[in-house]
Write a protein that holds these residues in place. Structure first.
Motif, short mmCIF file in Angstrom:
data_model
loop_
_atom_site.label_atom_id
_atom_site.label_comp_id
_atom_site.label_asym_id
_atom_site.label_seq_id
_atom_site.Cartn_x
_atom_site.Cartn_y
_atom_site.Cartn_z
N ASN A 17 0.84 -1.21 0.00
CA ASN A 17 0.00 0.00 0.00
C ASN A 17 0.87 1.26 0.00
OD1 ASN A 17 -2.57 -1.04 -0.16
ND2 ASN A 17 -2.92 -1.10 2.06
N ARG A 27 -1.84 2.44 -3.08
CA ARG A 27 -3.15 1.77 -3.08
C ARG A 27 -3.71 1.76 -1.67
NH1 ARG A 27 -4.18 -0.80 -8.40
NH2 ARG A 27 -2.28 -0.25 -9.53
N ASN A 28 -4.95 1.34 -1.61
CA ASN A 28 -5.58 1.23 -0.29
C ASN A 28 -6.21 -0.15 -0.18
OD1 ASN A 28 -6.56 1.93 2.19
ND2 ASN A 28 -8.37 2.97 1.38
#
Ligand code: 13P
Ligand code: SF4
Length: 321
Positions: free
Chosen positions: A160, A165-166
């Motif tokens: 992440n 990104r999550n």
């Protein structure tokens, strides 16, 4: 002891020839196991090896998920695991029923799983990754994709952070890599101020923040060869020191001690179950064979084949710094 080992090595070599067998070993196995293996590698290299096997029998000196991966990719090969108890705490932290439920709660998510999972979890996975190719795999997905990442929360957090990104993370971890602490590294740094800190991405975030290099076992090994530094503090399972020392005999490798463990070491007790005696036994009697339901195998295979396609076209070694 040396005579016993020599006899065992001779027996293994004879059985290998007789049965057209090969031995694959992970970097975390015992030194003498690594020394007799036909291929020693990280989990990606071992999976890639399984793609082009010529052997009738593979003895997988690693843990069960590695042997399952070989079976998934090479269904006509007899795959033997020297010790049936060679599991993996990380793979165990993600059980089928719980994961099915989690997936159902997030039906619009793509599932990315670390190869350290059972075949069951792989069958629910869209694409696998290893620590070598995790960034390339996640980066291959659309920027706005909703992603579930399982089972390692530390690797997930790291991806992440690196990719922006999550991903939704499964709450799993490896009992060996969770043992590394900031305190031990800071202490060792006082003793070895010039040493580079090398860490596997399964370590906790605070430990990764101290690392000069974060990578898979293969990436860390390559770093020690290429780096002009001569001292390295190693925050991963200590079996990797064998190859590091072999490839760079003039350099010094210091294992980072654990916070708390029964052995006072950072051995993966599962990996260390592989011994010369057990390799000889399973080869002789063809016991401890990995068997798998064909439907499950085919389902699980898709996620590994997708990974290998992307990985074979991309650079691999997980790189940072
Ligand atoms: P690698 O993919 O770096 O070989 O790691 C496998 C593993 O089990 C780490 O604990
Ligand atoms: Fe599993 Fe951890 Fe052992 Fe790797 S070191 S095989 S993740 S238990």
């Amino acid at each position: 002891m040396a005579i016993v080992n020599n006899n065992l090595v001779a027996k293994i070599e004879r059985l290998k020839k007789q049965k057209n067998a090969i031995i694959l070993a992970h970097y975390y196995t015992l030194n003498d196991v690594q020394d007799i293996a036909d291929v020693v590698g990280d989990s990606l290299a071992l999976a890639q090896e399984a793609e082009h096997l010529q052997a009738d029998i593979v003895v997988m000196c690693g843990v069960r998920f590695m042997a399952e991966t070989v079976k998934i990719l090479a269904p006509n090969t007899k795959v033997l695991l020297p010790d049936w108890q060679a599991g993996c705490s990380l793979a165990e932290s993600c059980q089928l029923a719980d994961f099915e439920q989690f997936k159902q709660q997030h039906p619009d998510h793509i599932v990315v799983s670390y190869v350290n999972t059972t075949a069951d979890i792989k069958s629910l996975t869209d694409i696998c990754c290893t620590s070598s190719n995790a960034l390339a795999i996640v980066n291959s997905l659309p920027k706005d994709a909703k992603i579930i990442f399982a089972p390692d929360k530390n690797l997930g957090n790291y991806i992440n952070a690196q990719t922006g990104r999550n991903m939704l993370l499964w709450d799993g971890a490896c009992h060996v890599h969770e043992q590394f602490s900031v305190e031990s590294i800071v202490e060792l740094k006082q003793q070895y101020p010039q040493a580079k800190v090398l860490a596997h991405p399964e370590c906790k975030k605070q430990v990764l923040l101290l690392a000069d290099k974060i990578g898979s076992t293969a990436a860390l090994l390559a770093y020690t060869q290429q780096s002009p530094s001569t001292q390295f503090l190693i925050a991963t399972e200590a079996g990797i020191l064998h190859q590091m020392q072999k490839l760079s005999p003039q350099k010094q490798f210091i294992p980072v001690p654990p916070v708390d463990s029964t052995c006072g070491c950072t051995d993966c007790n599962y990996m260390k179950l592989n011994t010369l005696q057990k390799i000889a036994d399973v080869l002789e009697h063809e016991t401890n064979e990995i068997l798998m339901d064909e439907n499950l195998r085919q389902q699980a295979q898709k996620s590994i084949v997708r990974m290998l396609k992307i990985s074979n076209n991309n650079g691999n070694l997980l790189n940072k710094k």
